[in-house]
Design an enzyme around this catalytic site. Structure first.
Site, PDB file in Angstrom:
ATOM      1  N   PRO A  80       0.785  -1.231   0.000  1.00 19.14           N
ATOM      2  CA  PRO A  80       0.000   0.000   0.000  1.00 19.14           C
ATOM      3  C   PRO A  80       0.817   1.280   0.000  1.00 19.14           C
ATOM      4  O   PRO A  80       1.851   1.368   0.669  1.00 19.14           O
ATOM      5  CB  PRO A  80      -0.834  -0.108   1.286  1.00 19.14           C
ATOM      6  N   ASN A  81       0.318   2.227  -0.754  1.00 20.95           N
ATOM      7  CA  ASN A  81       0.832   3.603  -0.877  1.00 20.95           C
ATOM      8  C   ASN A  81       2.085   3.722  -1.744  1.00 20.95           C
ATOM      9  O   ASN A  81       2.498   4.832  -2.080  1.00 20.95           O
ATOM     10  CB  ASN A  81       1.093   4.236   0.501  1.00 20.95           C
ATOM     11  N   ARG A 128       5.806  12.127  -2.350  1.00 25.00           N
ATOM     12  CA  ARG A 128       5.770  12.648  -0.978  1.00 25.00           C
ATOM     13  C   ARG A 128       6.940  12.073  -0.188  1.00 25.00           C
ATOM     14  O   ARG A 128       7.488  11.037  -0.530  1.00 25.00           O
ATOM     15  CB  ARG A 128       4.462  12.256  -0.292  1.00 25.00           C
ATOM     16  N   TYR A 155      11.896   8.407   1.185  1.00 27.79           N
ATOM     17  CA  TYR A 155      11.706   7.436   0.101  1.00 27.79           C
ATOM     18  C   TYR A 155      12.324   7.857  -1.232  1.00 27.79           C
ATOM     19  O   TYR A 155      12.266   7.097  -2.199  1.00 27.79           O
ATOM     20  CB  TYR A 155      10.205   7.167  -0.085  1.00 27.79           C
ATOM     21  N   ASN A 159       7.945  -5.818  -1.351  1.00 20.14           N
ATOM     22  CA  ASN A 159       7.930  -4.704  -0.404  1.00 20.14           C
ATOM     23  C   ASN A 159       6.490  -4.614   0.095  1.00 20.14           C
ATOM     24  O   ASN A 159       5.644  -4.001  -0.553  1.00 20.14           O
ATOM     25  CB  ASN A 159       8.364  -3.390  -1.069  1.00 20.14           C
ATOM     26  N   ALA A 162       3.199  -1.191   4.691  1.00 17.94           N
ATOM     27  CA  ALA A 162       2.628  -1.284   6.046  1.00 17.94           C
ATOM     28  C   ALA A 162       2.147  -2.696   6.395  1.00 17.94           C
ATOM     29  O   ALA A 162       2.088  -3.058   7.576  1.00 17.94           O
ATOM     30  CB  ALA A 162       1.494  -0.279   6.191  1.00 17.94           C
ATOM     31  N   GLU A 167      12.568  -9.923   1.053  1.00 18.67           N
ATOM     32  CA  GLU A 167      11.775  -8.824   1.620  1.00 18.67           C
ATOM     33  C   GLU A 167      12.586  -7.551   1.421  1.00 18.67           C
ATOM     34  O   GLU A 167      13.774  -7.502   1.756  1.00 18.67           O
ATOM     35  CB  GLU A 167      11.538  -9.071   3.119  1.00 18.67           C
ATOM     36  N   HIS A 170      12.786  -3.208   1.693  1.00 17.23           N
ATOM     37  CA  HIS A 170      12.292  -1.898   2.134  1.00 17.23           C
ATOM     38  C   HIS A 170      13.231  -0.824   1.616  1.00 17.23           C
ATOM     39  O   HIS A 170      14.459  -0.982   1.669  1.00 17.23           O
ATOM     40  CB  HIS A 170      12.214  -1.829   3.663  1.00 17.23           C
ATOM     41  N   ARG A 181      14.065   3.403  12.249  1.00 16.48           N
ATOM     42  CA  ARG A 181      12.860   4.220  12.397  1.00 16.48           C
ATOM     43  C   ARG A 181      12.164   3.910  13.732  1.00 16.48           C
ATOM     44  O   ARG A 181      12.700   3.211  14.574  1.00 16.48           O
ATOM     45  CB  ARG A 181      11.967   3.985  11.178  1.00 16.48           C
TER      46      ARG A 181
HETATM   47  O1  CA2 Z   1      10.806   1.649   3.314  1.00 12.77           O
HETATM   48  C1  CA2 Z   1       9.919   0.988   2.768  1.00 12.77           C
HETATM   49  O2  CA2 Z   1      10.005   0.550   1.630  1.00 12.77           O
HETATM   50  C2  CA2 Z   1       8.611   0.718   3.523  1.00 12.77           C
HETATM   51  O3  CA2 Z   1       8.171  -0.611   3.237  1.00 12.77           O
HETATM   52  C3  CA2 Z   1       7.599   1.733   3.058  1.00 12.77           C
HETATM   53  C4  CA2 Z   1       6.292   1.713   3.825  1.00 12.77           C
HETATM   54  C5  CA2 Z   1       6.495   1.724   5.322  1.00 12.77           C
HETATM   55  O4  CA2 Z   1       5.256   1.451   5.980  1.00 12.77           O
HETATM   56  C6  CA2 Z   1       7.501   0.668   5.720  1.00 12.77           C
HETATM   57  O5  CA2 Z   1       7.741   0.805   7.048  1.00 12.77           O
HETATM   58  C7  CA2 Z   1       8.820   0.821   5.000  1.00 12.77           C
HETATM   59  C8  CA2 Z   1       5.409   2.914   3.510  1.00 12.77           C
HETATM   60  C9  CA2 Z   1       5.196   3.177   2.079  1.00 12.77           C
HETATM   61  C10 CA2 Z   1       4.537   4.496   1.958  1.00 12.77           C
HETATM   62  O6  CA2 Z   1       4.666   4.913   0.629  1.00 12.77           O
HETATM   63  C11 CA2 Z   1       4.891   6.221   0.411  1.00 12.77           C
HETATM   64  C12 CA2 Z   1       5.016   6.575  -0.891  1.00 12.77           C
HETATM   65  C13 CA2 Z   1       5.265   7.863  -1.204  1.00 12.77           C
HETATM   66  C14 CA2 Z   1       5.382   8.801  -0.235  1.00 12.77           C
HETATM   67  C15 CA2 Z   1       5.241   8.456   1.064  1.00 12.77           C
HETATM   68  C16 CA2 Z   1       4.987   7.147   1.405  1.00 12.77           C
END
Ligand code: CA2
Length: 148
Positions: free
Chosen positions: A11-12, A19, A24, A73, A76, A97, A99, A106
């Site tokens: 997700p996201n 953002r 990221y 990846n 969340a 896996e 990230h 973090r």
């Molecule tokens: O660091 C990573 O790749 C994460 O898997 C990203 C997740 C976070 O919940 C993990 O702890 C680490 C969050 C992805 C959110 O995606 C975004 C995309 C664009 C801007 C902000 C967030």
């Protein structure tokens, strides 16, 4: 024809590059996909993203039958989804896996992954460059197991 590598994103991650660039980076998910295809050369890649847990589970089930390796990846879902963990447990091949950020640097809510105990390897903190690194690593693992 070799079986594809499945690269699954949670997700996201469709908002990547838009953002929080300090965490990221500025690379978009479409650019990440291009980096993965370049790293894989002529090895086939299935690259997907979903904001829905059930869809990721369905893709893992598909990968059990179709894939030579999985890079995931889970975003969340890493910290919440026993269902994704259970599905990944059934995959017989190499599983990475991944990230973008170093989740261990973090806040404590990012420290307990359900996926790590069932993964072959974990990559975290290399930024989006972690994706092509993971592709090269999984190709090595696939080639090694083909020789065994
Ligand atoms: O660091 C990573 O790749 C994460 O898997 C990203 C997740 C976070 O919940 C993990 O702890 C680490 C969050 C992805 C959110 O995606 C975004 C995309 C664009 C801007 C902000 C967030």
């Amino acid at each position: 024809m070799s079986k594809p590598i499945y690269i699954l994103n949670g997700p996201n991650l469709n908002r990547l590059g838009a953002r929080e660039p300090e965490i990221y980076g500025r690379t978009t998910l479409a650019e990440v996909e291009a980096l993965c295809r370049e790293a894989a050369s002529d090895h086939p890649i299935i690259f997907r993203q979903s904001n829905r847990e059930y869809e990721i589970i369905d893709w893992v089930h598909e990968a059990i039958d179709e894939a030579s390796g999985i890079i995931i990846n889970p975003a969340a879902f890493t910290f919440t989804s026993m269902a994704i963990m259970d599905a990944l447990k059934m995959f017989p091949g190499p599983l990475i896996e991944l990230h973008i950020s170093n989740i261990h640097r973090r806040e404590p809510i990012y420290h307990k992954s359900y996926v790590s105990p069932v993964a072959t390897a974990v990559i975290a903190g290399l930024g989006t460059n972690g994706y092509p690194v993971a592709v090269r690593a999984i190709l090595d693992m696939i080639r090694q197991s083909a020789k065994a």
